[in-house]
Design an enzyme around this catalytic site. Structure first.
Site, PDB file in Angstrom:
ATOM      1  N   ARG A 241       0.847  -1.183   0.000  1.00 26.20           N
ATOM      2  CA  ARG A 241       0.000   0.000   0.000  1.00 26.20           C
ATOM      3  C   ARG A 241       0.886   1.237   0.000  1.00 26.20           C
ATOM      4  NH1 ARG A 241      -3.277  -2.641  -1.703  1.00 26.20           N
ATOM      5  NH2 ARG A 241      -5.333  -3.240  -0.917  1.00 26.20           N
ATOM      6  N   GLU A 270      -2.553   7.859  -4.748  1.00 24.69           N
ATOM      7  CA  GLU A 270      -2.999   7.340  -6.056  1.00 24.69           C
ATOM      8  C   GLU A 270      -4.323   7.975  -6.482  1.00 24.69           C
ATOM      9  OE1 GLU A 270      -3.231   3.088  -6.425  1.00 24.69           O
ATOM     10  OE2 GLU A 270      -1.385   2.779  -5.327  1.00 24.69           O
ATOM     11  N   HIS A 288      -0.042   0.363 -10.310  1.00 23.77           N
ATOM     12  CA  HIS A 288      -0.787  -0.572  -9.449  1.00 23.77           C
ATOM     13  C   HIS A 288      -1.210  -1.824 -10.242  1.00 23.77           C
ATOM     14  CE1 HIS A 288      -3.270  -0.571  -5.497  1.00 23.77           C
ATOM     15  NE2 HIS A 288      -2.937  -1.802  -5.838  1.00 23.77           N
TER      16      HIS A 288
END
Length: 322
Positions: A241, A270, A288
């Site tokens: 993360r 993000e 990602h």
């Protein structure tokens, strides 16, 4: 009988969407745009189950309107973007999709490790720009991976899969820190040394790969002080993360040569990526992609379908987290 109404916040693989539509009354996000908080509230107020992704922020402010939905079926293993306490207060069940994405995320962590060590992103940019002038002995020299030490922060399913690839594929030594101490039988097939602290791992490793969950407990786990304990020749890999790393501290460490480089698949804000990171050649940046294989994304969707089906059949969803 009236079929339960579902809203899916983003587009999913076509075969998963078809399977959902066969069993439920489903609304899809046709243009695949990120839901705004008001749109999220409207969706929660008009469906029986909301099928979310990691990019959906479901916090107390979104849930404060006493939503109709009583199930948040998350497409992904991580759920730090969902306020579990607020969901519980609203009587909402939360599920995730564990196991399915272990191997492909481990593959991507190894990909980032190799790309950073061998300057692959930098090399490809040179070729594409037309500035490569040919082979020469001193050109774009990187770092060997074979036989080096890999440090893992967190030792769950994905980290173990990374360790297996690194040890058996590249002869790497494995050191790790896990918040709960693991028994030897939990490390079957691995020759790995358990450390007593994050700092102990950082000080020894040539490559550090992060595999801890997100949330308040791990926010900025990797900060300026901890980056300073890493070896100057070391690389930091993150497929976990974005918020686990203090991104500004990482930028400073990369700029100052505190560490050699980083491979990042996730970011603190993000989809926004810091301009500083975008200009650095010693960083590999991916959008990602940890679970982004066809097999895995379909498998994740079918796992969500299993959870939703169980819930509306009156059974406990197999992947209930709250």
């Amino acid at each position: 009988m009236t079929r339960p109404r579902l809203i899916v916040t983003r587009r999913w693989p076509a075969e998963v969407e078809r399977a959902l539509a066969e069993r439920f009354d489903v609304s899809f996000n046709d243009d695949d745009h990120p839901f705004t908080p008001p749109e999220m509230q409207q969706a929660l107020a008009s469906c029986d189950a909301l099928l979310t992704t990691v990019s959906d922020r479901i916090d107390a402010s979104v849930l404060r309107t006493a939503p109709r939905a009583k199930l948040l079926a998350n497409y992904g293993v991580g759920y730090s973007h969902i306020d579990l306490d607020a969901a519980k207060a609203c009587g909402i069940t939360v599920t995730n999709t564990p196991d399915v994405l272990t191997d492909c995320t481990a593959d991507l962590a190894i990909t980032l490790m190799l790309m950073t060590a061998r300057r692959a992103g930098e090399g490809e940019r040179e070729v594409r720009s037309g500035s490569w002038t040919g082979w020469r002995p001193t050109h774009m020299i990187g770092t060997s991976v074979t036989g080096k030490t890999l440090g893992l922060i967190g030792m769950g399913r994905i980290a173990k899969a990374v360790a297996m690839r690194a040890q058996h594929g590249f002869g790497m030594k494995i050191v790790f820190f896990n918040r709960s101490r693991l028994a030897p039988e939990q490390l079957a097939g691995l020759d790995a040394r358990q450390c007593d602290s994050v700092e102990e791992v950082l000080a020894q490793a040539d490559f550090v790969s992060l595999h801890c969950p997100g949330g308040a407990a791990t926010h900025h786990l990797i900060n300026g002080e901890r980056l300073a304990t890493m070896r100057r020749e070391a690389f930091l890999i993150n497929t976990a993360r974005g918020e686990v790393i203090d991104e500004q501290a990482l930028i400073d460490a990369l700029h100052n040569g505190t560490i050699a480089g980083a491979g990042l698949d996730v970011f603190e804000a993000e989809p926004r990526v810091s301009e500083a990171l975008l200009t650095m050649e010693n960083v590999v940046l991916l959008p990602h992609l940890g679970s982004a294989t066809r097999e895995t994304r379909v498998g994740m969707g079918m796992r969500v379908l299993d959870n939703v089906t169980a819930y509306f059949d009156g059974r406990t969803p197999p992947d209930k987290v709250a």
